[in-house]
Write a protein that holds these residues in place. Structure first.
Motif, PDB file in Angstrom:
ATOM      1  N   ILE A   1      39.179  36.025  35.623  1.00 52.21           N
ATOM      2  CA  ILE A   1      38.865  36.039  37.272  1.00 52.21           C
ATOM      3  C   ILE A   1      40.523  34.904  37.470  1.00 52.21           C
ATOM      4  O   ILE A   1      40.675  35.120  38.400  1.00 52.21           O
ATOM      5  N   LYS A   2      39.647  33.699  36.873  1.00 52.06           N
ATOM      6  CA  LYS A   2      40.274  32.636  36.821  1.00 52.06           C
ATOM      7  C   LYS A   2      42.383  32.888  36.560  1.00 52.06           C
ATOM      8  O   LYS A   2      43.237  32.283  37.676  1.00 52.06           O
ATOM      9  N   ILE A   3      42.473  32.925  35.229  1.00 49.97           N
ATOM     10  CA  ILE A   3      43.677  33.774  34.885  1.00 49.97           C
ATOM     11  C   ILE A   3      44.542  34.127  35.895  1.00 49.97           C
ATOM     12  O   ILE A   3      45.813  34.378  35.859  1.00 49.97           O
ATOM     13  N   SER A   4      43.770  35.024  36.395  1.00 50.41           N
ATOM     14  CA  SER A   4      44.362  36.243  37.732  1.00 50.41           C
ATOM     15  C   SER A   4      45.177  36.168  38.307  1.00 50.41           C
ATOM     16  O   SER A   4      46.527  36.382  38.966  1.00 50.41           O
ATOM     17  N   GLN A   5      44.575  34.687  39.030  1.00 49.47           N
ATOM     18  CA  GLN A   5      45.264  33.844  40.347  1.00 49.47           C
ATOM     19  C   GLN A   5      46.563  33.516  40.167  1.00 49.47           C
ATOM     20  O   GLN A   5      47.042  32.837  40.391  1.00 49.47           O
ATOM     21  N   LEU A   6      47.095  33.055  38.273  1.00 47.06           N
ATOM     22  CA  LEU A   6      48.606  32.897  37.946  1.00 47.06           C
ATOM     23  C   LEU A   6      49.423  33.621  37.830  1.00 47.06           C
ATOM     24  O   LEU A   6      50.561  33.633  37.825  1.00 47.06           O
ATOM     25  N   GLY A   7      48.922  34.809  38.111  1.00 45.28           N
ATOM     26  CA  GLY A   7      50.299  36.203  37.430  1.00 45.28           C
ATOM     27  C   GLY A   7      49.671  37.453  37.650  1.00 45.28           C
ATOM     28  O   GLY A   7      48.805  37.861  38.710  1.00 45.28           O
TER      29      GLY A   7
END
Length: 498
Positions: free
Chosen positions: A197-203
């Motif tokens: 969830i958090k990683i997919s906010q970056l790309g």
């Protein structure tokens, strides 16, 4: 080193050997980092001995680190990422293992999409002996489906973007470190999902419609040791986090949060019933059994898992899940609109293909195609006007071409499970279909329609090669049939004709 595989392990040497073996055997060489969470079995001796053997052969790709104390699943993964030197990390639990081309296929897709920070793939759930049980569904068209960042959380909320467990996923190391790694408060229970969830906010994200990983289903798995209620509570917390991350462009089109939570209760109640934990069913259900929108979400989720062709180009922009508060037939007056006609033609063609497969005695294929088409027709307002108002011949040729291309995704998904890599790429076949429909339009004197259908397929060299190959095969088949007919005629008894 572009890729590092990080294997976390604790007292599972029998499984660990397979995980290490498939990691070192990757067709695209990569670093393999084993993080031992202070195992009490022979794990340390085995890995250190293997490490020395490889180093004697000049191979230093295997790295071993043993935690000073038992720190847990999340802490072990965080330690593994810090020890790793790759730009991308492929996490792997010790009881899971990889396809030989897993890293190669992922790296190939990542190179084409440098804005991606997370990559996932299909995976087979297998028994401890390696016998397949279930495969995660396709997500989107083609072999590699790129999901823009603003679409990811909407897809995760409605469970049409199956990032899944660590065995399916790879992530960018810098993004993992930026979001703080895995949170130990979710240790072994959604610590990975929380990170996605958090990683997919970056790309952006990539999903590969290929089975490149294998997840072992057995009673000793970490999540199987948790109660269903605990897993439900964590699942609800994850949905709340995803809900808060959904892009503003989708806010008006997503279900209400309480409806999503009720849907989760229905899902986990079904899991409890399936596992024969009957005492847990009613407490998990609570009042969600009276929530009609939750039942609708459950039915649609089941249909999606059975019919992954719902993931097609433009899926996210079309908002296929109507709002639970919206009247079922509110769009009846709009039934003559462009997208609905397209859907009508698609379902008609799908039913036609089902009948063709039935006549070929391909019962299973016929059932899969026919069932999904009938279900969608009954679900939508199309069924009210289908028989009286729509005639497939009245639909413009370019719409029929698009419907054929969509139908091909259904057939392709079925064939891919049977023949794996023996069939051409889906995009090439779709371009080939557009070329055929463009030729049909040209023969009818519809030049503008022909040009509209042809692009961009006319620029695809492999689509032209496919067309020529199919034409050649058709001519060969016609000659063979002609020879057969002549042979049969010559063998007929002339007296029997009287």
């Amino acid at each position: 080193m572009q890729f590092s595989i990080v294997i976390t392990t604790y007292n599972r040497l029998a499984f660990l050997k397979r995980a290490i073996e498939t990691s070192l055997a990757q067709s695209y060489p990569c670093e393999v980092v084993v993080i031992d969470d202070c195992s009490s079995d022979e794990t340390q001796a085995y890995v250190e001995n293997l490490q020395q053997q490889l180093m004697a052969e000049g191979n230093s790709r295997l790295i071993y680190h043993r935690n000073a104390s038992n720190s847990g699943h999340s802490a072990s993964m965080n330690a593994g990422v810090k020890w790793a030197s790759g730009d991308w990390i492929k996490p792997l639990d010790d009881d899971d293992y990889l396809h030989p081309n897993c890293i190669r296929q992922m790296w190939h897709a990542i190179q084409k999409n440098p804005s991606a920070v997370i990559c996932s793939c299909q995976a087979d759930q297998v028994t401890p002996e390696g016998h397949p049980l279930h495969r995660t569904p396709r997500a989107g068209p083609g072999k590699a489906f790129v999901i823009p960042q603003e679409d990811i959380h909407y897809g995760m909320l409605l469970e049409i973007v199956p990032f899944g467990t660590p065995v399916q996923v790879a992530f960018k190391r810098s993004a993992f470190l930026e979001v703080g790694g895995w949170d130990s408060q979710f240790d072994g229970n959604c610590d990975d999902i929380d990170s996605w969830i958090k990683i997919s906010q970056l790309g952006d994200a990539i999903f590969l419609n290929k089975c490149l990983a294998y997840r072992t289903m057995w009673d000793g798995a970490l999540n199987q040791k948790l109660s269903l209620r605990k897993r439900l509570e964590t699942n609800i917390l994850m949905k709340k986090k995803i809900y808060d991350c959904v892009s503003p462009q989708y806010q008006e089109n997503i279900p209400k949060l309480n409806h999503v939570i009720s849907y989760l209760r229905l899902h986990w109640a079904a899991v409890a019933f399936k596992q024969k934990q009957f005492k847990e069913v009613l407490p998990i259900l609570s009042l969600s059994m009276f929530c009609f929108p939750a039942w609708e979400l459950l039915v649609r989720a089941i249909i999606f898992r059975q019919s992954p062709w719902l993931s097609r180009p433009g899926w996210f922009r079309e908002h296929p899940f109507r709002l639970p508060s919206e009247p079922l037939f509110s769009n009846l007056k709009k039934s003559a609109s462009h997208p609905v006609k397209l859907e009508a033609s698609r379902y008609s063609l799908q039913l036609q293909q089902s009948w063709v497969e039935f006549k070929k005695r391909q019962w299973k294929t016929s059932w899969i195609l026919g069932r999904s088409a009938i279900v969608k027709l009954l679900q939508s307002p199309i069924s009210y006007h289908f028989s009286s108002r729509w005639n497939i011949r009245k639909i413009p040729l370019y719409q029929q071409a698009n419907a054929n291309a969509m139908l091909l995704e259904d057939i392709y998904d079925i064939l891919q499970k049977k023949y794996q890599s023996d069939i051409p790429d889906l995009k090439i076949l779709q371009h080939y279909l557009h070329l055929r429909w463009s030729w049909a339009a040209l023969r009818q004197g519809k030049v503008c329609t022909s040009v509209r259908i042809a692009f961009p397929a006319v620029l695809n060299r492999r689509a032209w090669q496919t067309w020529l190959k199919i034409v050649r095969l058709q001519h060969q088949q016609e000659r063979q049939n002609s020879v057969r007919r002549r042979l049969i005629d010559s063998l007929k008894d002339p007296h029997s004709e009287s």
